[in-house]
Design a protein around this motif. Structure first.
Motif, PDB file in Angstrom:
ATOM      1  N   GLN A 175     -41.314 -11.623   4.543  1.00 33.55           N
ATOM      2  CA  GLN A 175     -40.442 -11.414   3.383  1.00 33.55           C
ATOM      3  C   GLN A 175     -39.165 -10.675   3.791  1.00 33.55           C
ATOM      4  N   ALA A 176     -39.319  -9.640   4.674  1.00 41.29           N
ATOM      5  CA  ALA A 176     -38.152  -8.872   5.116  1.00 41.29           C
ATOM      6  C   ALA A 176     -37.168  -9.784   5.848  1.00 41.29           C
ATOM      7  N   LEU A 177     -37.715 -10.659   6.707  1.00 42.53           N
ATOM      8  CA  LEU A 177     -36.840 -11.526   7.509  1.00 42.53           C
ATOM      9  C   LEU A 177     -36.067 -12.498   6.613  1.00 42.53           C
ATOM     10  N   VAL A 178     -36.769 -13.134   5.654  1.00 49.02           N
ATOM     11  CA  VAL A 178     -36.051 -14.119   4.835  1.00 49.02           C
ATOM     12  C   VAL A 178     -35.044 -13.425   3.917  1.00 49.02           C
ATOM     13  N   ARG A 179     -35.357 -12.171   3.527  1.00 45.05           N
ATOM     14  CA  ARG A 179     -34.372 -11.456   2.711  1.00 45.05           C
ATOM     15  C   ARG A 179     -33.128 -11.115   3.529  1.00 45.05           C
ATOM     16  N   MET A 180     -33.319 -10.879   4.832  1.00 44.29           N
ATOM     17  CA  MET A 180     -32.161 -10.644   5.709  1.00 44.29           C
ATOM     18  C   MET A 180     -31.293 -11.914   5.783  1.00 44.29           C
ATOM     19  N   LEU A 181     -31.968 -13.052   5.867  1.00 47.38           N
ATOM     20  CA  LEU A 181     -31.220 -14.318   5.937  1.00 47.38           C
ATOM     21  C   LEU A 181     -30.443 -14.557   4.632  1.00 47.38           C
ATOM     22  N   ALA A 182     -31.013 -14.096   3.526  1.00 52.10           N
ATOM     23  CA  ALA A 182     -30.376 -14.341   2.227  1.00 52.10           C
ATOM     24  C   ALA A 182     -29.253 -13.341   1.948  1.00 52.10           C
ATOM     25  N   LYS A 183     -29.160 -12.335   2.852  1.00 55.78           N
ATOM     26  CA  LYS A 183     -28.136 -11.295   2.680  1.00 55.78           C
ATOM     27  C   LYS A 183     -26.746 -11.923   2.799  1.00 55.78           C
ATOM     28  N   LYS A 184     -25.811 -11.403   2.116  1.00 57.45           N
ATOM     29  CA  LYS A 184     -24.450 -11.956   2.066  1.00 57.45           C
ATOM     30  C   LYS A 184     -23.977 -12.383   3.462  1.00 57.45           C
ATOM     31  N   PRO A 185     -23.380 -13.538   3.679  1.00 58.27           N
ATOM     32  CA  PRO A 185     -23.056 -14.584   2.694  1.00 58.27           C
ATOM     33  C   PRO A 185     -24.280 -15.394   2.236  1.00 58.27           C
ATOM     34  N   GLY A 186     -25.458 -15.172   2.876  1.00 58.16           N
ATOM     35  CA  GLY A 186     -26.686 -15.839   2.413  1.00 58.16           C
ATOM     36  C   GLY A 186     -26.562 -17.345   2.374  1.00 58.16           C
ATOM     37  N   TRP A 187     -26.932 -17.929   1.228  1.00 59.05           N
ATOM     38  CA  TRP A 187     -26.955 -19.401   1.130  1.00 59.05           C
ATOM     39  C   TRP A 187     -25.572 -19.954   0.772  1.00 59.05           C
ATOM     40  N   LYS A 188     -24.605 -19.055   0.640  1.00 60.91           N
ATOM     41  CA  LYS A 188     -23.232 -19.530   0.370  1.00 60.91           C
ATOM     42  C   LYS A 188     -22.451 -19.656   1.686  1.00 60.91           C
ATOM     43  N   GLU A 189     -23.160 -19.570   2.810  1.00 62.33           N
ATOM     44  CA  GLU A 189     -22.551 -19.682   4.146  1.00 62.33           C
ATOM     45  C   GLU A 189     -21.671 -20.929   4.212  1.00 62.33           C
ATOM     46  N   THR A 190     -20.401 -20.734   4.730  1.00 62.84           N
ATOM     47  CA  THR A 190     -19.469 -21.865   4.719  1.00 62.84           C
ATOM     48  C   THR A 190     -19.515 -22.665   6.015  1.00 62.84           C
ATOM     49  N   ASN A 191     -19.951 -22.041   7.116  1.00 66.67           N
ATOM     50  CA  ASN A 191     -19.964 -22.766   8.397  1.00 66.67           C
ATOM     51  C   ASN A 191     -21.278 -23.529   8.536  1.00 66.67           C
TER      52      ASN A 191
END
Length: 1985
Positions: A603-619
């Motif tokens: 859970q900690a790892l996926v929350r890190m991935l969702a951290k800004k920019p998270g799923w709004k990643e432009t690249n």
């Protein structure tokens, strides 16, 4: 004394009847000695005494009677026929022996009774002894009781039926005679010894003193069970075992089996109480005063104290009691009513089962009462009711209250389950029932109320105790360790007592647990806990359970992540620089991949991935990495639904992204594995549809469709998706709609037809699309799952070996059950109001009808309903016997509707509603009976058969003496019983009724009963069935036993246990089980090919047995016996066996076929093929399909028998079998076609007529397949011979069959011309035209179409052929002909044939045609190829190789063409092409066409389906589509690096190409509306593509032989198409084709090319329809191939080529080749063979391996000659020079010479081998020139000698290498034998004398020479060595000989023009003939213009 001497002379039997007692005494003594002397128990001597034995025992003289008894005992002991005398003799013993004062007489009487019992007559003896108990003489009564006691003591309670004895026993205790009472007491003690306490209830009412005495005696009895000490004649094996054990003084445990426990209930008399219920009971029970209600209940309570009640209609009483229980406020009355219900259930037992479903819900609801006495009464009632029914039928009701808010109800429901489980066994508690109950109990384990939790633990523990840990553990995966331990402890406790260990453990548990909620535990499993024995697997570790987590705060997450991730990684997560973010992701991924599973904080790892920019990643690169990391975490870590919720939104948002979509789907799949697919899918779909992005919606649905295939369908909540799918179907975006329909297609694979019911309200257009998608997957098996939820893996291992007992009759299969459970069901009980029920029961039929209509509307609106339907069952039951038949039918329709809507829940209504449907089968109206049977089948499909066979209901129905009911029910049972694996024991109750039906007055009933007999025997066994005949009358008994013997012979085997399938509609489609066999877990033993491994009911059977069966089946299924088929044909011709010709197959045909098959079919396969169960047939055909390729030779060897068996299947009504049969036949005929096999007359006659019967089948899919088979049939059997069969088919009474046969006739005429019309076109056409006046529209249309087809072939002449028609028919025909002309004003006749045949034989989307597809998309290729084949059937005449000669029909009738002015089409000019240009290279115009998408630049990423799609467009009828597709392919072919993607698609591409060539030739060229430039453009594209393709050798070599053949056919046809030359640029085009042909010849696989050209040449020579230059061009190509041979000889497959040459020479032997108009084919063939011999030498003879029968053609002989000559030519001159030293060293002895010559002359004398004999004689003479033939010839006739001379001369002239110059077109050489042109080039000398001799013979034959001139002797002819001739002489002699033979030929033709050997009567001189032909063709052309 004188009197004495008289009787002493009499024979023994007469003495026994003498009136003098001494005579009788003497007779008895002699008889006794005689009886002891006769050894054979079946001796005819015994029969003399049959009628006397009664007199032996009833003799009036006491002294004689004693001796008579001894003699009678000896007779009964030794005579086989003694049983027939039982009744009369035992009756005599009872009345005349037991009353005798002498003890010896009584002893002998008892011995006689016991001996009869030993002779298997226990029933009769017992009946007579029981009758004796009513005798007034107490002596007789005492003796009878004593006899019964001794019989029981010796034979035991299994042989003696105790129920009637116990029934009369109390009466004997009341006797006034002490002796009788004492004897009764002894008998009671003996009975108690056998059945123990079961006797007590029956003796409760005897005198208390007597009962006390009995009790005292009973206590004294030993506790061990008694044993049978005397055995029946049929129990001799038991006797031997018993004696052996006695000798050894030990007792075996199995002995206890001999005594069966007796149910005291069975010994009681039933009491009828319904009539005794007070008349005012129903009024009182509704009274307002509770006292009155109490009185009513007390009256009933008194009645139900009787322990056994008479069955009857207790419906009203039960309803009244239920109402009291459910609604009465007075708790005392509730408990009284509950007691009454308990009493009813106890007294009625299984008969109460009908009412159980109504009562149980009310009792369960009433458990809300707290008062102990009420609860106790309700518990007693529900427990008693449980024993009358099954847990399965109550499970719905129990599950319904498990979620109740009231804890008391939940507690009592769980306790009831615990008690119920205790009554169950492993078999009666299957997983299907246990799973939902465990799920409900697990919820209660976490309940807040402790009493609810304890009750749930009790239930789970009991379940574990009953079925074992292994079965229950998979359902307890969600319990934590402490709770699981508690369940385990309860399962181990002793009955009723909890041991100390349990108490202690429980205390500890409660301290720890209290009411905690479910938390994950990470500790290892308890060490001391025993592992489950079955699999050796320990308890599951906690990771198999679902992981739950609390949500963590952001701070906690960061801390946890910092502990496992590098610091730099965390810092760069939200960096503004994308490269840093990318680097950070790479580090993140490395860390995750190396992290330990246990410490990974998901859970900690996926929350890190969702951290800004998270799923709004432009690249997109960073995003791809991010999504990939999610997948890795889900795969590697302990991933919970909480973690999943963090990422799912982001994944769904990216699922439609072009660049990241793939990674997003990978992540979703990984989450599906971690958190279960059903949960993930539900989340994903709801999230996708919460968004507005259509791309995401479409891709989410696509992902789900794919995921279902990968994970399987288990657990998917259909209801959750349906609404979203409906939303998707209504979407404006087409991609979303398409994705939704695709998803439905996948769901349909698993759910089948029920899925469609959700979408019935959709618009018709959308519904059509959905149906089309369903049609695609129809009949396919769901793929085996390749992924699974990690939690489920452990469950599945637990499931291994445990199978739910399937119930043969539909529905019972596990897969279907699960799917049906998934469907959302509506509870309609609230809609079944009392008003509706009263409406249905109203007096006015209109109101009743209204009520029924409302009910139907309620059910159809709800679609799927629960099993709870309130009072509806009883209301509908009343309507089934309604006087108004319309209402009965309406009720039956509602019941069918109910079956579909309720599904498996229907089981609990079988007794209440199902059995009354059986009663309706006795209705006098046929339509009602049909409706009832349909209803019955619909119900059985859902419920299985078990419920119907349990209890006495079915036997009660059969007792009704209604012939309709009996025949329907027996027919139904005969159909259902063979497919059941087990049946309830209650089936035995139907046997007496079955026997009664065997002697019913109605013939149909008798027949049905006989059909059902073997199926009953299959389940009950012969012994039980035979024993049941004991109660029949003697005459009936003999008859029935004879029938049982017959039935035993045809008794079907029990079906094997079902193979465990991986879900899906297991029962609906039997074939599916085969495909699912592969899904079996690997540790179960691998099943051999073609058979399935059989598991036991609960996985108990050892695997080794299954393996053994499989090994038996792994051998070949057919045995190839040489000449066996020929022998069968011969036997049928000689009428030694029945000719296969019948209207319906009789038993003798089936028996004959069985006998014939036994020699060449594997035993197990034959058993399957003749099994009564159709599923065995399906399985057997499946194996035959699998082995078709590998055993093709043996299949052909047994072909006649295989086809005969299939004709029997055509008479079955089962569609499943029929479809499988047709699938096999299609594959079979395809194989026969590939093998170039041709059906014999014998095979065709025994198969084709029956196939044609099936053309009239009502099912469209069957007709399609049959038509496809008929089309294929014409490739292996001449169309002209199929024609008469179809003509016979038009005489059928079935209008569909007539129509289809007429359509097929039309197709044959279109495809093969008028030649197929046998016997004559006129006769056939007249018969066809008759059908124009048929009553049926489809028949009329078909007849008109066929006549129009004839018109298209032969124009106006059709009117002459059809004869006189009525005015109406003629006008219809003329109208139809006009219309057909309007449709194709410029197209040639062939076009309509093409269109028509395509209409007639639509391409089948199911790929049943190809079993093991080689290409990626076999369907398209096969469809294209089949369409092409149909066209080819019209354009290229089929080679009917079975015709030895070609009659007139095969030639052009020029007169007819000249007369025919009505033809619309133009004949093309025949143009002589300059073929020298073949070698000139040509520039091809490049097609300048814009490339269309899908673009080929991405082709290496693209799938093969893109190529398939583009290739399929090549064959498009639209020119532009085709050109664009060709341009795309050309683009690929021109780039060397990309061209290899075409590999594997070459055949497909070439097929599409030559289909397009055909289309241009037949359609486009004839269409004036098309611009010819477009056609040239299309041709250019095709040729350009081909040139590119054939410039790459690797791709070119992939083309198969059949495809190369068709390609060459297309190209040569194009070169000869005169219409092309007339077009601008046409010449240029033809030159390009020339170049292409050369390229194809050079680059193709050389073997394939030579084979293809040989087959083409053969076809073109057989056919007269093609252009005359066609065969010449084929031969030119062959010569070119011959030129390549020196370079290619090492790479070609000589065996294949020689096989093709052999087939060619079979169709065209030497004589026939010479009759052709020119000899080029002959020379071409010889040149080919000579070149091959020259290049390979004698080795060529080793390459004949592929030829089965070398004698069928002259190939081998020819090759031997060529090899021999090429070897001998060098040595020839030296032989001639050394004539003087001609003495051979290898002279043979005279005797040997004589033998050899005798053998040779024998051959010459035999009809078959004469040619071979002459050749051998010639060769022998060459070798031994001094051999003397005179002795062998001098005794023969002058004719024989001249015949031998002539034959030797012929051979000599052949061997001398004479060749001919090719005559001009139209001439035919007259030399009868082939000439080896290749030898003329070698310097072999020719003898002019030979030609002179030859000419003389020819002249003599024509009567031009004096025949009486003396011939030289044969020996001189052969031995003379003529002088060597010069080469010029040779040339001159050749020319003169040729000239003479030509003149002679012309003469012969003129004088014998009517000779039958000539095909055409109009044969003038060749030149004249040719001129005449030219003139006629000119005339025809001018007429057309």
């Amino acid at each position: 004394m004188g009197d004495d001497s008289e009787w002493m002379k009499l024979p023994v039997d007469q003495k026994c009847e003498h009136k003098v007692w001494k005579a009788r005494l003497s007779g008895y003594e002699e008889a006794l000695k005689l009886f002891q002397r006769i050894e054979d128990e079946k001796s005819p001597e015994w029969a003399k005494y049959l009628g006397l034995i009664k007199k032996f025992v009833t003799d009036s003289n006491a002294v004689a009677q004693l001796k008579g008894l001894e003699a009678a005992l000896a007779f009964i002991e030794n005579a086989h026929v003694a049983g027939k005398t039982t009744g009369e003799v035992v009756s005599g013993v009872v009345t005349k022996v037991f009353n005798q004062p002498k003890a010896r007489a009584k002893e002998l009487g008892i011995d006689i009774c016991l001996m009869y019992i030993e002779r298997e007559k226990a029933d009769v003896v017992q009946d007579e002894l029981l009758k004796g108990l009513d005798n007034k003489n107490p002596k007789i009564v005492v003796a009878c009781i004593e006899s019964l006691r001794k019989a029981l003591s010796e034979f035991g309670s299994k042989i003696l039926t105790l129920k009637p004895v116990v029934k009369v026993l109390p009466k004997q205790f009341e006797s006034r005679e002490k002796a009788v009472r004492d004897e009764a007491k002894l008998l009671a003690v003996e009975i108690y010894r056998w059945i123990r306490d079961a006797l007590r209830p029956s003796l409760q009412n005897i005198n208390s003193v007597q009962l006390k005495e009995l009790e005292e005696e009973w206590v004294k009895l030993p506790s061990s069970l008694p044993k049978q000490t005397r055995f029946l004649r049929s129990q001799q094996d038991l006797k031997a075992k018993f004696e052996q054990q006695q000798a050894q003084g030990e007792l075996s445990d199995d002995e206890t089996d001999i005594v069966a426990a007796v149910d005291p209930y069975e010994l009681l008399e039933a009491v009828e109480i319904l009539s005794k219920i007070p008349k005012d009971f129903y009024e009182k029970i509704e009274a307002k005063k509770w006292q009155e209600r109490k009185e009513a209940l007390e009256a009933v309570e008194a009645l139900i104290k009787n322990p056994k009640l008479e069955p009857g209609d207790y419906g009203d009483l039960v309803r009244a009691l239920k109402k009291v229980v459910g609604k009465d406020a007075n708790v005392m009355l509730v408990s009284m009513a509950a007691k009454c219900l308990a009493g009813l259930a106890t007294g009625l037992r299984k008969k109460f089962g009908t009412y159980a479903g109504h009562v149980v819900p009310a009792i369960l609801e009433k458990f809300k009462e707290k008062k102990p006495q009420v609860v106790q009464a309700l518990q007693e009632a529900i427990d008693a009711i449980f024993l009358t029914t099954t847990l399965q039928s109550l499970s719905e009701d129990i599950l319904a209250v498990m979620d109740n808010k009231n804890p008391s109800i939940k507690q009592q429901a769980s306790l009831f389950l615990a008690r119920s489980f205790g009554h169950c066994t492993q078999a009666t508690l299957p997983k299907g029932i246990l799973k939902p109950l465990c799920a409900a109990l697990i919820k209660q384990v976490n309940d807040s109320a402790p009493e609810v939790r304890d009750a749930a633990f009790e239930a789970l523990g009991t379940a574990m105790k009953v079925v074992g840990e292994k079965a229950v553990n998979p359902f307890l995966a969600d319990l934590d360790k402490l709770k699981l331990d508690k369940v385990w402890i309860i399962s181990k406790e002793d009955e009723g007592r909890k041991n100390l260990h349990y108490q202690a453990a429980l205390t500890v548990y409660n301290c720890f647990c209290g009411s905690v909620s479910l938390q994950p535990s990470a500790g290892p499993p308890k060490k001391g806990k025993p592992t489950s024995a079955a699999g050796g697997k320990s308890k599951k570790t906690p990771d198999s359970k679902e992981i739950t987590e609390n949500e963590l705060s952001a701070e906690v997450c960061e801390e946890l992540a910092a502990g496992v991730l590098p610091a730099s990684c965390l810092q760069q997560l939200d960096s503004a620089n994308w490269k840093e973010r990318l680097a950070c992701m790479e580090e993140f991924q490395r860390a995750v991949e190396t992290m330990d599973k246990v410490v990974m904080p998901c859970q900690a790892l996926v929350r890190m991935l969702a951290k800004k920019p998270g799923w709004k990643e432009t690249n997109f690169q960073v995003m791809q990495m991010k999504l990939h990391i999610v997948a890795v975490i889900a795969q590697r870590g302990q991933f919970s639904k909480t973690s999943a919720s963090v990422v799912l939104d982001g994944l769904v948002d990216k699922v439609g992204d072009i660049k990241c979509g793939g990674n997003a789907k990978e992540g979703l799949t990984a989450i599906g594995e971690a958190c279960s697919l059903p949960w993930t899918a539900e989340q994903v779909v709801s999230m996708a549809f919460a968004q507005k992005n259509p791309k995401n919606q479409a891709e989410a649905l696509n992902w789900l469709a794919n995921a279902i295939k990968e994970f399987g369908f288990a657990g998917i909540n259909v209801k959750a998706f349906i609404n979203n799918v409906k939303t998707a179907l209504a979407a404006t975006n087409p991609a979303v709609r398409t994705a939704a329909i695709t998803l439905l297609g996948v769901m349909y694979l698993y759910m089948g037809a029920p899925l469609r019911m959700f979408f019935e309200d959709e618009k018709p257009a959308l519904l059509a699309q959905i149906d089309a998608e369903f049609e695609k997957v129809q009949g396919q098996s769901p793929p085996p799952p390749i992924r699974s939820t990690r939690k489920a893996v452990a469950e599945e291992q637990g499931d291994e070996g445990e199978e739910q007992e399937g119930e043969g009759g539909g529905g019972g299969g596990g897969g279907t059950q699960d799917i049906m459970d998934l469907l959302p069901r509506t509870d309609i009980s609230d809609k079944i109001t009392s008003d509706l029920v009263s409406k249905i029961g109203d007096k006015n039929w209109k109101i009743r009808k209204e009520g029924l209509e409302e009910t139907a509307a309620i059910i159809s609106e709800a679609k799927f309903i629960t099993a709870n339907i309130g009072e509806l069952p009883l209301a509908l039951k009343g309507r089934l016997n309604d006087s108004n038949k319309i209402l009965v039918q309406q009720t039956l329709n509602i019941l069918q509707q109910l079956a579909t809507a309720m599904g498996p829940g229907l089981k609990q209504h079988v007794k209440a509603l199902g059995i009354p449907v059986i009663t309706v089968l006795g209705d006098s109206k046929a339509n009602i009976r049909v409706a009832a049977m349909t209803t019955l089948q619909a119900w059985v499909e859902q419920t299985g058969m078990k419920e119907w066979l349990e209890g006495e209901d079915l036997s009660e129905e059969l007792k009704r003496e209604n012939p309709f009911l009996r025949q329907e029910v027996l027919g139904w049972l005969a159909e259902k019983l063979p497919i059941l694996r087990t049946v309830p024991g209650d089936l035995m109750l139907c046997v007496p009724q079955l026997y009664a039906c065997l002697e019913d007055r109605n013939g149909d009933v008798r027949k049905k009963a006989q059909d059902a007999l073997p199926t009953f025997m299959m389940h009950l066994g012969n012994d039980k069935m035979t024993k049941a005949t004991g109660k029949l009358k003697p005459a009936s008994k003999d008859q029935v036993i004879a029938m049982l013997e017959k039935a035993r012979a045809v008794m079907p085997a029990k079906p094997a246990a079902p193979v465990k399938t991986g879900g899906g509609k297991a029962t609906a489609e039997p074939s599916r089980s085969d495909s699912n066999a592969s899904k079996k877990p690997p540790n179960k033993g691998k099943a051999a090919a073609g058979s399935q491994q059989v598991d036991g009911a609960a996985g108990k059977k050892p695997a080794s047995k299954g393996l053994k069966d499989d090994e038996d089946r792994s051998g070949p299924i057919f045995t190839l016996i040489p000449n066996a088929k020929e022998q069968r044909i011969k036997e049928e011709k000689q009428l030694k066996i029945l000719k296969w010709n019948f209207i319906t197959p009789r038993d003798e045909y089936v028996e004959q076929l069985k006998t014939q098959m036994s020699t060449c079919f594997a035993k197990w396969l034959q058993d399957e093929l003749f099994h009564l169960d159709f599923q065995r047939h399906v399985k057997a055909i499946g194996v035959m399909i699998e082995r078709l390729e590998s055993e093709s030779e043996a299949t052909i060897g047994c072909l006649d028998l295989i086809l005969k068996w299939f004709t029997l299947r055509f008479f079955d009504t089962n569609t499943t079998v029929l479809m499988k049969v047709l699938e096999y036949l299609k594959l079979l005929f395809a194989m026969l076609n590939r093998e170039n096999y041709h059906l014999t007359e014998y095979e065709a006659n025994s198969f084709v007529p029956y196939l044609i019967l099936k053309v009239g089948e009502p099912k469209d899919v069957v007709r399609k397949d049959v038509r496809a088979i008929l089309t294929m049939l014409c490739k292996v059997y001449p169309a002209s011979k199929v024609f008469p069969f179809l003509m016979d088919g038009t005489k059928s009474k079935n209008s569909k069959q007539r129509a289809e046969c007429l359509e097929e006739l039309g197709c044959l005429i279109e495809g093969y011309g008028m030649n197929v019309c046998q016997s004559t076109p006129a006769k056939s056409l007249k018969e066809i035209a008759v059908h124009i006046g048929d009553r049926d529209t489809s028949v009329r249309n078909a007849a008109l179409n066929t006549v129009v087809a004839v018109y298209n072939v032969c124009g106006d002449q059709v009117y002459k052929l059809i004869g006189n028609l009525s005015e109406k028919d003629m006008s219809m025909l003329e109208e139809r002909i006009k219309r057909s002309a309007k449709k194709c004003p410029t197209a040639p006749a062939k076009q309509s044939a093409n269109e028509r045949s395509q209409r007639e034989h639509p391409t089948n989307p199911n790929a049943t045609f190809l079993r093991k597809p080689a290409q990626e998309d076999p369907n398209k290729l096969k469809i294209m190829y089949r369409t092409y084949r149909i066209q080819a059937r019209q354009n290229t005449q089929h080679s009917e190789s079975s015709h030895p000669s070609f009659p007139k029909e095969f030639q052009l009738d020029l007169d007819m063409i000249e007369m025919d002015q009505s033809r619309v089409c133009e004949l093309p000019d025949l143009v002589q092409h300059k073929l020298d240009e073949l070698l000139e290279p040509i520039m091809i115009p490049e097609p300048k066409i814009r490339s269309v998408s899908p673009h080929f630049d991405d082709l290496h990423n693209s799938t093969a389906s893109t190529i398939n799609f583009v290739i399929s467009q090549v064959a498009s009828s639209d020119i532009n589509t085709s050109i664009q597709a060709l341009a795309q392919i050309d683009e690929v072919l021109r780039q060397q690096d990309k061209a290899d993607v075409m590999s594997g698609h070459i055949d497909q591409f070439l097929i599409a190409t030559f289909m397009q060539l055909r289309l241009i030739n037949s359609t486009h060229m004839a269409d004036d509306r098309l611009d010819k430039k477009d056609i040239i453009k299309l041709y250019s594209c095709i040729i350009g593509n081909m040139l590119s393709l054939f410039s790459m050798e690797a791709l070119a070599r992939e083309a198969s032989m059949a495809v190369v053949k068709d390609l060459m056919h297309g190209l040569i046809t194009l070169m000869l198409d005169g219409r092309v030359e007339d077009i601008e640029d046409g010449q240029q085009l033809i030159r390009s084709v020339n170049l292409l042909v050369i390229r194809v010849l050079e680059k193709s696989d050389q073997t394939n090319m030579i084979s293809a050209l040989l087959v083409l040449l053969q076809d073109s020579l057989v056919t007269t329809a093609g252009p005359p230059m066609f065969s010449e061009l084929v031969m030119k190509c062959l010569w070119r191939m011959i030129r390549f041979l020196p370079e290619t000889i090492n790479s070609i497959n000589l065996d294949r080529i020689l096989l093709d040459v052999h087939n060619f020479m079979k169709v065209f032997p030497k004589e026939k080749l010479k009759q052709l108009k020119n000899d080029v084919p002959h020379r071409t063939l010889k040149t080919l063979l000579h070149t091959l011999c020259k290049l390979t030498g004698a080795k060529i003879l080793d390459h004949l391996s592929m030829i089965d029968n070398r004698n069928e053609s002259e190939l081998e002989a020819h090759l031997r000659r060529v090899v021999k000559h090429s070897g001998n030519l060098s040595g020839l001159k030296s032989d001639l020079g050394n004539e003087k030293s001609g003495l051979r060293t290898d002279r043979m002895s005279k005797a040997k010479v004589s033998d050899i010559l005798s053998e040779i002359f024998k051959k010459i004398g035999s009809k078959e081998n004469t040619k071979e004999g002459l050749t051998e004689l010639y060769e022998y003479k060459q070798k031994y020139s001094d051999a003397d033939l005179e002795p062998f010839l001098k005794n023969t006739s002058q004719f024989f000698q001249s015949y031998v001379e002539r034959g030797l001369r012929m051979i000599e002239s052949e061997r001398e290498g004479k060749t001919r110059i090719q005559p001009s077109a139209g001439t035919i050489g007259m030399i009868p034998h082939g000439v080896d042109s290749s030898l003329s080039s070698n310097s072999e000398e020719l003898k002019p004398a030979v030609y002179y001799e030859r000419l003389k013979i020819l002249r003599q034959r024509q009567g031009l020479e004096n025949t009486s001139r003396q011939r030289p002797s044969i020996s001189s002819l052969l031995s003379s060595k003529p002088p060597v001739a010069s080469s010029t002489d040779m040339l001159h002699s050749k020319l003169s000989q040729l000239k003479e033979s030509r003149e002679l030929y012309q003469q012969e033709h003129n004088t014998h023009s009517h000779s039958p050997t000539h095909a055409h009567t109009r044969s003038a001189s060749p030149a004249a003939n040719l001129d005449d032909l030219k003139k006629r063709l000119e005339r025809i052309k001018s007429n057309r213009q």
